[in-house]
Design an enzyme around this catalytic site. Structure first.
Site, PDB file in Angstrom:
ATOM      1  N   GLU A 170       0.682  -1.392  -0.172  1.00 55.90           N
ATOM      2  CA  GLU A 170      -0.014   0.026  -0.043  1.00 55.90           C
ATOM      3  C   GLU A 170       0.812   1.344  -0.065  1.00 55.90           C
ATOM      4  O   GLU A 170       0.314   2.239  -0.507  1.00 55.90           O
ATOM      5  CB  GLU A 170      -0.905   0.139   1.190  1.00 55.90           C
ATOM      6  CG  GLU A 170      -2.091  -1.041   1.232  1.00 55.90           C
ATOM      7  CD  GLU A 170      -3.111  -1.123   0.020  1.00 55.90           C
ATOM      8  OE1 GLU A 170      -3.276   0.152  -0.218  1.00 55.90           O
ATOM      9  OE2 GLU A 170      -3.214  -2.049  -0.558  1.00 55.90           O
ATOM     10  N   SER A 180     -48.286 -29.866 -12.156  1.00 55.63           N
ATOM     11  CA  SER A 180     -49.569 -29.163 -12.440  1.00 55.63           C
ATOM     12  C   SER A 180     -49.681 -27.634 -12.383  1.00 55.63           C
ATOM     13  O   SER A 180     -50.705 -26.961 -12.622  1.00 55.63           O
ATOM     14  CB  SER A 180     -50.741 -29.844 -12.112  1.00 55.63           C
ATOM     15  OG  SER A 180     -50.978 -30.891 -13.039  1.00 55.63           O
TER      16      SER A 180
END
Length: 788
Positions: free
Chosen positions: A111, A389
């Protein structure tokens, strides 16, 4: 003749005059520049004074005073009753002496390699980040470790010049008042690592299940890589994340070598570390935990919050969940879930949606979130099973949209034969090989209309209706309503084969609830959602209110006629009777049971109030004998009219307690339109005045009369043969010749037809994807047949 002496004098005079003019011009320019410089000096002095004043006025907050360090609270739909909490800050601060030096160096290499030399900010770094962004290249970050610490600990994440200016000032201030070790220690204790971990110690536990002092250089380099974006660099989240993490890990280790913190020989010995599986953020361990996970997903997808934003917390989240309805859902499942033999791996999902709105009022994905083999598996959202169904209403809607009215009459004789339903796969029965479709229990009916066929879930009628409306139109109507087909975790198009009317697609409970809500809303489809509003109680500014997405899916008259037909399910003779009648309210719905009982459903609604789907299946969802819903928990077989209908009814009784009883909307009265494009394999409807008949052995009684179909007289020749078929073919395994559309078919076409529940169970059905990770297979057997 000129005088030489006079000429020289004039020349000297001109030069002196020119010199005086130039001197005046130079003096004027010098004066102008002096004024500009003085002005700039004043501005710089004022700027410096302002910066100094701002610097002196800014105080460094005390450690652990972060305004965003609090939980996010989830509320029920009333906005007052707390439902759950997420994102409590998870931090265990440690001294820098507990952090190995190689881990410290890894973060600095990742960093801010000038950390020990800069004064809190890095002009070169800022320039490098800007130039890299303009060039589309990654040239490193512009923020120092000090700046990141200041931003994460004291400021918001807003991308504004004002916030950036404060960040720079505070960074200089912090660097001037704290030594580098203090800054690094605070940074490592506040940075977010994903997995709900703030700080290096909790991250070490979350990723490697060890204390920070035991981290290796390789592990430290990975943690230093993850902070760039936990959702992108956590290698456990997928191959893409692992590839990104590996690249960043190499960058960190190479930086340690370039800075002299690791020798090339040590670098060559490093191996990419193995991380532990991520643990879910703590939430309630009952059925509410499944809802909390869906809320987290919606925070990411709809509100575009990052994992870091969510896990830092500080939000008041008002959900759509109704407390009374959710309590009723959990109670209904608990009371009616089969227990005993072969029930330990039974999955039951429930979802309930408000029609014409999309608000999810209840969702049951499991009993104990985070516990057991299926602790993170949401049966209502993750489970996929054949629809059975429950797909028939979308064939009805497709027919109504084409001007095929409820009065349309076909023979309900069983079996029904048509070459469109031929199946020659391994294990196919003689009836299947001849293109036969049978009703549940092989019951035969005489001529019936669409209303009666829906009430009794007559397969042979709906096979004919699907050919008349076209399987493609059935798929479109289902999609328009909100039905989604799945292959594992991937969405796929809905099947367009003739068997799609029998629900051969793998679907989810949540999607079926939404599709039935579209019908209940008289054809208006809404996008489902869990979150009504989000406000911030911390420094992160957020004020969100849902924007509902409601649009028309199909005409109102079509939906109203569909509701009229579906309202018969809970009436005498209906597949949901007498259970659904216990609700004591007008209801529209449909049972669903797949071939060989691999899945069972009840989906239904009360007009304009709630649409609810209940689906259940067993095991991993594969279509194998061990997953059949038969001979378990005291049930010889589970169909849609048994356990699912009972759970649905008891849930709706509790959820709607105290709500007004609403009547069904009036009939839509869709009228017949000539079918100029009727497919060649579609049978012509019957024109008859005879009341529907049924086989004497049938246990269900008919309460509906048959309406005269408004079809052309050319179809009347089929009436007598079809009526004869009702009595002569009810137990036959060979087709009865009636017309070219129902004669014994030629060699089968490619689309596979449905199986019959009474003749055979096929052995070539691929695996349905249910679990995570999903099992193999295409998720669409294509030959399952609904049985009720």
């Amino acid at each position: 003749m000129s005088d030489p002496s006079r000429s020289r004098a004039e020349s000297r005079s001109r030069r002196r005059s020119s010199s005086r003019r130039k001197g005046k011009r130079r003096g004027g320019m010098r004066g102008f520049f002096r004024k500009v410089l003085i002005g700039l000096a004043v501005l710089v002095a004022l700027g410096i004074a302002a910066v100094v004043a701002a610097y002196l006025m800014i105080d460094i907050p005390k450690p652990n005073d972060r305004a965003v360090q609090q939980a996010s609270v989830l509320y029920y739909s009333d906005g007052e009753t707390e439902m759950d909490r997420i994102a409590s800050v998870n931090r265990e601060a440690v001294g820098l002496d507990r952090v190995p030096e190689h881990v410290q160096h890894a973060f600095i290499a990742a960093e801010d390699r000038s950390f020990y030399d800069n004064r809190g900010i890095s002009p070169k770094g800022i320039f490098r980040a800007i130039s890299g962004a303009l060039a589309g290249e990654d040239r490193g970050g512009g923020s120092t470790i000090t700046q990141q610490y200041v931003k994460n600990y004291f400021l918001t994440q807003d991308q504004t010049l004002e916030r950036k200016g404060r960040e720079i000032l505070l960074s200089v201030k912090v660097d001037g008042e704290l030594n580098k070790d203090q800054i690094l220690q605070n940074y490592l204790n506040t940075i977010y690592f994903g997995r709900g971990a703030d700080g290096i110690q909790t991250a070490s536990k979350a990723y490697f299940n060890k204390d920070v002092e035991d981290l290796t250089p390789s592990e430290g380099a990975l943690l230093a890589s993850v902070i760039r974006g936990p959702s992108l660099y956590d290698p456990s989240l997928g191959e893409e994340q692992k590839e990104l993490a590996t690249g960043r890990w190499d960058y960190v280790l190479d930086g340690m070598v370039s800075e002299g913190w690791m020798t090339p020989a040590e670098r060559s010995e490093q191996k990419f570390p193995k991380v532990t599986a991520p643990k879910r953020t703590a939430s309630k361990s009952n059925d509410i935990g499944f809802i909390t996970e869906e809320v987290r997903t919606e925070l990411r997808t709809r509100l575009k919050l990052s994992d870091a934003d969510i896990d830092r917390g500080g939000f008041k989240i008002v959900t759509t969940i109704d407390k009374k309805a959710q309590t009723s859902a959990a109670k209904a499942v608990k009371n009616h879930r089969p227990t005993g033999e072969r029930t330990s791996d039974l999955h039951i999902g429930l979802a309930s949606i408000q029609p014409n709105d999309g608000a999810i009022r209840a969702m049951y994905g499991g009993a104990r979130f985070g516990h057991g083999k299926y602790g993170y598996f949401n049966s209502a959202v993750d489970g996929k099973m054949q629809a059975g169904s429950t797909m028939k209403p979308f064939t009805m809607i497709a027919a109504l949209r084409k001007g095929i009215p409820l009065s349309t009459t076909y023979s309900g004789a069983s079996p029904y034969y048509n070459k469109a339903f031929v199946s020659t796969g391994a294990g196919s029965s003689q009836i299947q090989r001849n293109g036969g479709v049978v009703n549940y229990g092989n019951a035969s009916y005489g001529p019936v209309n669409m209303r009666t066929a829906t009430q009794k879930s007559i397969n042979t009628y709906y096979a004919q209706l699907n050919l008349a409306a076209s399987p493609k139109s059935t798929a479109k109507s289902a999609k328009d309503a909100g039905v989604v087909a799945w292959n594992g975790d991937k969405r796929v198009p809905l099947s367009q084969t003739p068997a799609n009317v029998f629900g051969t697609d793998a679907v989810r409970v949540i999607d079926m609830a939404n599709a039935y809500a579209t019908i209940a809303a008289e054809g208006r489809r809404a996008t489902p959602y869990y979150i009504s509003s989000v406000t911030s109680t911390g420094e992160y500014k957020l004020d969100y209110e849902v924007k509902k997405d409601v649009r028309r899916a199909f005409p109102q008259d079509v939906a109203r006629d569909a509701i009229q037909a579906m309202s018969q399910v809970g009436q005498p003779g209906g597949t949901g009777y007498p259970t659904v009648a216990d609700l004591g309210r007008p209801v529209g719905g449909k049972t669903g049971t797949t071939s060989n009982n691999y899945a069972a459903w009840f989906d239904g609604f009360t007009p304009g109030q709630l649409a609810t789907a209940v689906g259940m299946y067993k095991g991993d969802g594969r279509l194998v004998e061990e997953n059949q819903l038969v001979n378990l928990g005291g049930f010889a077989e589970i169909t849609g009219g048994t356990v699912p209908a009972r759970i649905w009814t008891d849930y709706m009784i509790g959820a709607l307690d105290g709500s007004p009883v609403k009547s069904l909307p009036p009939a839509g009265n869709v009228t017949y339109r000539p079918q100029t494009d009727r497919p060649s394999n579609a049978p012509a409807p019957i024109t008859t005045t005879q009341a529907p008949t049924r086989q004497p052995t049938s246990t269900q009684s008919s309460s509906s009369s048959t309406s005269t179909s408004k079809t052309t007289s050319s179809s009347s020749s089929s009436t007598s043969s079809s009526t004869t078929s009702s009595s002569s073919t009810s137990s036959s395994s060979t087709p009865t010749s009636t017309s070219s559309s129902s004669s014994t078919p030629p060699p089968p076409p490619p689309p596979p037809p449905p199986t019959t529940s009474t003749s055979t169970s096929t052995t070539d059905k691929p695996t349905l994807p249910i679990q995570t990770p999903p099992t193999t297979g295409n998720g669409r057997p294509g030959d399952g047949q609904a049985t009720d």
